[in-house]
Design an enzyme around this catalytic site. Sequence first.
Site, PDB file in Angstrom:
ATOM      1  N   LYS A 105       0.830  -1.208   0.000  1.00 22.84           N
ATOM      2  CA  LYS A 105       0.000   0.000   0.000  1.00 22.84           C
ATOM      3  C   LYS A 105       0.862   1.254   0.000  1.00 22.84           C
ATOM      4  O   LYS A 105       0.620   2.191  -0.771  1.00 22.84           O
ATOM      5  CB  LYS A 105      -0.931  -0.001   1.219  1.00 22.84           C
TER       6      LYS A 105
ATOM      7  N   ASP B 131      -0.300   5.116  10.482  1.00 19.75           N
ATOM      8  CA  ASP B 131      -1.052   3.956   9.997  1.00 19.75           C
ATOM      9  C   ASP B 131      -1.844   3.307  11.123  1.00 19.75           C
ATOM     10  O   ASP B 131      -2.098   2.108  11.117  1.00 19.75           O
ATOM     11  CB  ASP B 131      -0.089   2.934   9.375  1.00 19.75           C
TER      12      ASP B 131
ATOM     13  N   LYS C 217      -3.871   7.133   7.685  1.00 19.97           N
ATOM     14  CA  LYS C 217      -4.971   6.216   7.384  1.00 19.97           C
ATOM     15  C   LYS C 217      -6.213   6.644   8.142  1.00 19.97           C
ATOM     16  O   LYS C 217      -6.159   6.900   9.345  1.00 19.97           O
ATOM     17  CB  LYS C 217      -4.595   4.785   7.772  1.00 19.97           C
TER      18      LYS C 217
END
Length: 698
Positions: free
Chosen positions: A110, A228, A268
């Site tokens: 990702k 994240d 995120k």
Amino acid sequence: MNMAISKNYDYQLEETLHKEADSLFHKRIDISSNDVYFLPRTEYLFVSRQWVIPELQKIKTKLNYTKSLLNNFELTNWQLHTAKRNKAGSVQWYVKKTISPEFVTQAWCKFHEIICTYPLISYEAITQQEFTSVHLCEAPGAFVTSLNHWLKTNRPEVSWNWIATTLNPYYEGNHLNGMIDDDRLIRHTLGNWCFGDDGTGNLLKLENMDSLINRAKKWNNVQLVTADGSINCSDSPAEQEDVVAHLHYCETIAALHMLSTGGSFLIKIFTTYEHKTVCLLYLLACCFDRVSITKPATSKEGNSETYVVCLGFKGQQFVSPYIALLRQYYENPSDLAMFYLEHIPAQFIEKIIESALMFKEYQCKVILCNKASFENQGEDGSQPLLPRVLRLKDIVAKKYVSYCNLRRLKSSAHRVVRKNINLFSNDSEFDRYKKKHHSHSFNERIARKQMLSSEPYNSLVDLCFEVRNVLMENFKYKINGIQLRDLPGKLWICCGKKFKMINSSKFCTDEILEIRKIFFIAMENLYLELELPSSENIEKAKMNIKDMPSFKCLVFKYTAIYPTSMVIQQFYEKLKVLEEGEGLFLIGYSLLTQVNVGLLHLIANSFHSVEFQATPELGYLIILRNFKRSYKVQRLFIQLVDASDLAESEDKTILTIYPICNLVDSPFYNHIVELNHWILKLMIEQALENINRNIPMI
């Protein structure tokens, strides 16, 4: 004719699959690009009542309805099914096979996709050929290895420094369901990790953020911050956004503290329906030149995960008037909205609605498609993948490598961990003991919690069966003659926040720890306590030891939590009175924490050998034979006592005294894990036996 039609059909199908694969790499939207947004004056922040945007709430309702259709699906089977049908499901395998990167995971893929799509590394950092990145909530560390791979294959001339933080996988007070305890990279790069002032790694604590900021000031050129983080929302999936909102706030405030002018921030998030997320995104739109939301092709299509990419930070001078106010709500979130709704431009709100609708449509389509195929499986739960799906997975994997222009590292010296260590698999013995286990459905988990509260005795019976299923085969009740000669030149002492309950451990599997936690809750709900070893059995053991004049003993209980300072002091005092050739019995000594295991390592250097004996009456005995006075061990114990006293004066405790690598690679390790599993089984069985006999527990 039929052959011609078939060939034409194959060509059309191939073209359709390529278009579908291409679309996976374009799920993104700019919510701020060349727009000039202004922050209100500080007196207008955190004074508005909470507000809602009706259009966003309608989107949320439709998504939650679709997700609720999965509530009765057993989680493990559902996850296996969706993994098989994941269009990007072959990417990780293909990248590993063709490029062989360091520590490739889904997160690695990702991040690499995002950095190949957006200029996360600023032009200034490239021209100066030096920059620093800070990685928040980074465990297990794949963003770090992915960034390293990009730099070494695209900008090898750039000198790079990095720091990371995450919930400390070695802090036994951290809950398993709140952290990622995969430490394959962490244990080999500990010098780059900052677990904060209290050793927990909890970024939600202001003191830990400040500790990280001070560490980053060493380089004074932070050009990239990644975040994240997430929080386990499996028991409240409909409110995932609200559950994680404060973590996202803290990650953002930390980034605004550290970034240099022109720097980038990658965070995120999940859905964008509530005022907290809308306000946070507007704050970012004001502080950066460009803000986009993207869902990488390698992000699982059926979840709500997206990434906010923020480019061109406007600098510390821009945010400094707001920092003090933003810090006020760092640990204790405000009940008020950050901004008045009318202070956020209508064009920005329109972009948020457009983004929310787009990502909701993506997600619902995939969920419904996976649900239909899941319900059409055979009785054995198997269903062969259609050739179309297999071909699409293959196309996506090859397009990914091409899209990211992936190449191999030229040398192993370019890796983050330059030793000859394979990070693809856990290189410690701990991995041997990890077993697959049943993951209950959402409704089953709720029922289990209700049973724990209303039927605690039946919960204990269930736990007894569960623990037997995960015990090691051929368990050895007696292990003789282990010798240990690993005395370090100096201790590796780390201090931090005290904890009352062991919630995680590197000396026990996660499943056993979860059973242990439920056991104590069940006992509490029964208003009972278990004493192990019992006072009666301890007295019998002491009488037997009196008949063995060459042995002394130290007594503890597995069911009690002892202050580390007390344990250290007891060991030190016992060492001072032992005579040459004598032995030492440790009764009821828990081996779940780094400190306790480290102390055993340290004191064992003063004895010829160590033995373990498991007995139903006492748990396991640790027998240290043939004491030989070591002035080096005594000197290290004096150092340890002094460090413990200092920690106590600061209301902290010693968390570890040996590097974790030394502990998990020692000859003790396998036996310790087995004994910790066995002792839990013994605790549950004795509790049930005492209840059945109506023996009151003291």
